[in-house]
Design an enzyme around this catalytic site. Structure first.
Site, PDB file in Angstrom:
ATOM      1  N   ASP A   1     -31.969  42.880  42.710  1.00  8.66           N
ATOM      2  CA  ASP A   1     -30.978  41.580  42.719  1.00  8.66           C
ATOM      3  C   ASP A   1     -29.714  41.768  41.920  1.00  8.66           C
ATOM      4  OD1 ASP A   1     -32.955  41.693  40.479  1.00  8.66           O
ATOM      5  OD2 ASP A   1     -33.757  39.791  40.942  1.00  8.66           O
TER       6      ASP A   1
ATOM      7  N   GLU B   1     -42.145  31.962  45.788  1.00 14.69           N
ATOM      8  CA  GLU B   1     -41.569  33.419  45.132  1.00 14.69           C
ATOM      9  C   GLU B   1     -41.400  34.240  46.426  1.00 14.69           C
ATOM     10  OE1 GLU B   1     -40.892  33.817  42.169  1.00 14.69           O
ATOM     11  OE2 GLU B   1     -40.923  36.103  41.987  1.00 14.69           O
TER      12      GLU B   1
HETATM   13  C1  DMJ Z   1     -34.111  36.128  34.504  1.00 18.21           C
HETATM   14  O1  DMJ Z   1     -34.563  36.668  33.503  1.00 18.21           O
HETATM   15  C2  DMJ Z   1     -32.702  36.739  35.181  1.00 18.21           C
HETATM   16  O2  DMJ Z   1     -32.010  35.698  36.073  1.00 18.21           O
HETATM   17  C3  DMJ Z   1     -33.279  37.885  35.859  1.00 18.21           C
HETATM   18  O3  DMJ Z   1     -31.918  38.524  36.415  1.00 18.21           O
HETATM   19  C4  DMJ Z   1     -34.169  37.605  37.044  1.00 18.21           C
HETATM   20  N1  DMJ Z   1     -35.227  36.892  36.720  1.00 18.21           N
HETATM   21  C5  DMJ Z   1     -35.137  35.519  35.799  1.00 18.21           C
HETATM   22  C6  DMJ Z   1     -35.331  34.538  36.264  1.00 18.21           C
HETATM   23  O4  DMJ Z   1     -35.763  34.263  37.530  1.00 18.21           O
END
Ligand code: DMJ
Length: 441
Positions: A230, A327
């Protein structure tokens, strides 16, 4: 399992007027006060058992550091003073303790940089530099891609098997440190890691889910926009914007074209991004989820408002299935694959970006749906709790620090007047810590 017996939060006609910046601030204070009462000086609040958790042997104050810039943006002067005093009086990185580099960089390094920029106290920057110098050895691999763990005192690194998100989500924090210190070593290490990863993309331009930083060989060839990849996409674009770096711009354009060509999917009457084989582009799964919902924000920031809006519509549909985003969802069968809701911010972040770019009240109405259901389903006596399963609404004993850094900040900015924050002067790191495009002196 059946849908939860709650009705108002899935009402598409929900009025944006039900949520005001004051209401968001009040719910933020509820969570902050729970942290203060039950977890002060520790990393995170456990909102059901009313106690705390720490990530490592010693606390690193993850919640107050993550929350600090939200507190400032909300204009909470007394809370800002108490958080600042806690951080500056207790934070010390001289610990014989191993940390996970990625989480420490996005939450603590990013939080300290934003704190310095918003508050002006250079002690935040001194702490950020000390932390970065202790963590920089992660980049000393054959390929320049970082190991996953590092000991803050001995600098010993560990774990060569990692993923694009952990490799490619560093340039905003480290690059800004180079700007603020005049020392290019931070920017160079983060950029070298990104370029090294990019060079290992497949012929069709995609990356996989797991790679060995010593050999550069792919271990898992599943390509998608979800967790473990992501924020690599996010930092290609935001790094290009923040540093106006031609090489990063080229890497971003090449990557987003490949993702739109191979990972995007039309199904169930909308746009989704699923899973494909990084080499062949062959579809492996029709799975999307709460983490993937950051992608409309990235598409919007990259100028593709059409895809951004269509994907946010799909995210909203996903949310309304059970009143909170699971999720993971099979978007073709519209069936939950992984039912937990870990208080994730991504869909709210995307609503904020789309509202910023379009001024379409629809995104505030969506935000009101998210906000009302979150308060109704996740609020506890002591704060807010994640859900074990969106289908049952059963809570679990965790309130991640990003609830205060991201969820509450993006809600606040979505409902506040646009002049509350100058969107175009900053980029948000992946933990929602704003970083100024140009140093404000
Ligand atoms: C956060 O720590 C950050 O946005 C990260 O990039 C993805 N996971 C979490 C939120 O879901």
């Amino acid at each position: 399992m059946s849908a939860p017996p709650i009705s108002h939060f899935d009402d598409p006609s929900a009025s944006a007027a039900t949520v005001s910046p004051d209401r968001v601030r009040a719910e933020f204070l509820h969570a902050w006060n729970g942290y203060k009462q039950y977890a002060w000086g520790h990393d995170a609040l456990k909102p059901l058992s009313k106690t705390y958790s720490d990530w490592n042997q010693a606390p690193l104050l993850i919640t107050p550091i993550d929350a600090f810039d939200t507190i400032i943006l909300m204009g909470l002067t007394a809370e800002a003073a108490e958080a600042k005093d806690l951080i500056l009086s207790r934070l010390d990185f001289d610990l014989d303790m191993e940390v996970q580099h990625f989480e420490t960089a996005i939450r603590i390094l990013g939080g300290l940089i934003a704190a310095q920029q918003l508050d002006g106290d250079t002690r935040f920057l001194e702490l950020a530099i000390d932390l970065a110098d202790r963590m920089l050895p992660v980049f000393d691999s054959n390929t320049g891609m970082p190991y996953r763990f590092v000991n803050l005192k001995t600098h010993r690194t560990r774990c060569r098997f990692t993923n694009p998100a952990e490799i490619g989500t560093n340039i905003l924090e480290y690059g800004t440190l180079s700007r603020l210190t005049g020392d290019p070593k931070y920017f160079n290490a983060a950029k070298r890691a990104m370029v090294s990863l990019y060079r290992r993309r497949s012929r069709i331009g995609l990356v996989g889910t797991m790679i060995d930083v010593e050999t550069g060989g792919w271990l898992v060839k599943d390509s998608h926009v979800g967790g473990r990849i992501d924020s690599y996409y996010e930092y290609l674009l935001k790094g290009a914007i923040l540093f106006d770096d031609p090489e990063l711009w080229a890497m971003w354009h090449d990557t987003i074209a490949a993702v739109n060509a191979h990972v995007a999917d039309e199904a169930s009457g909308g746009l989704w991004y699923g899973h494909v084989n990084m080499k062949t582009g062959k579809r492996r799964a029709t799975v999307f989820g709460a983490l993937y919902a950051f992608f409309p924000a990235v598409l919007a920031l990259g100028g593709d408002l059409d895809r951004a809006a269509r994907l946010e519509d799909s995210c909203y549909k996903m949310w309304r299935l059970y009143g909170t985003a699971p999720e993971q969802l099979d978007y073709k069968a519209m069936k939950v694959v992984l039912g937990s809701y870990q208080l994730r911010p991504e869909v709210i972040e995307s609503a904020y970006y789309l509202y910023h770019y379009t001024s379409d009240e629809k995104y505030r109405r969506m935000g009101a749906t998210f906000f009302n259901s979150l308060v109704e389903r996740c609020k506890t006596d002591a704060g807010f709790a994640a859900l074990a399963d969106v289908r049952t609404g059963v809570k679990t004993d965790a309130m991640e620090s990003y609830f205060l850094a991201e969820v509450m900040k993006y809600f606040y900015l979505l409902f506040a007047p646009p002049q509350a924050f100058d969107f175009d002067k900053a980029v948000f790191n992946t933990e929602a810590h704003p970083i100024w495009k140009k140093s404000r002196g």
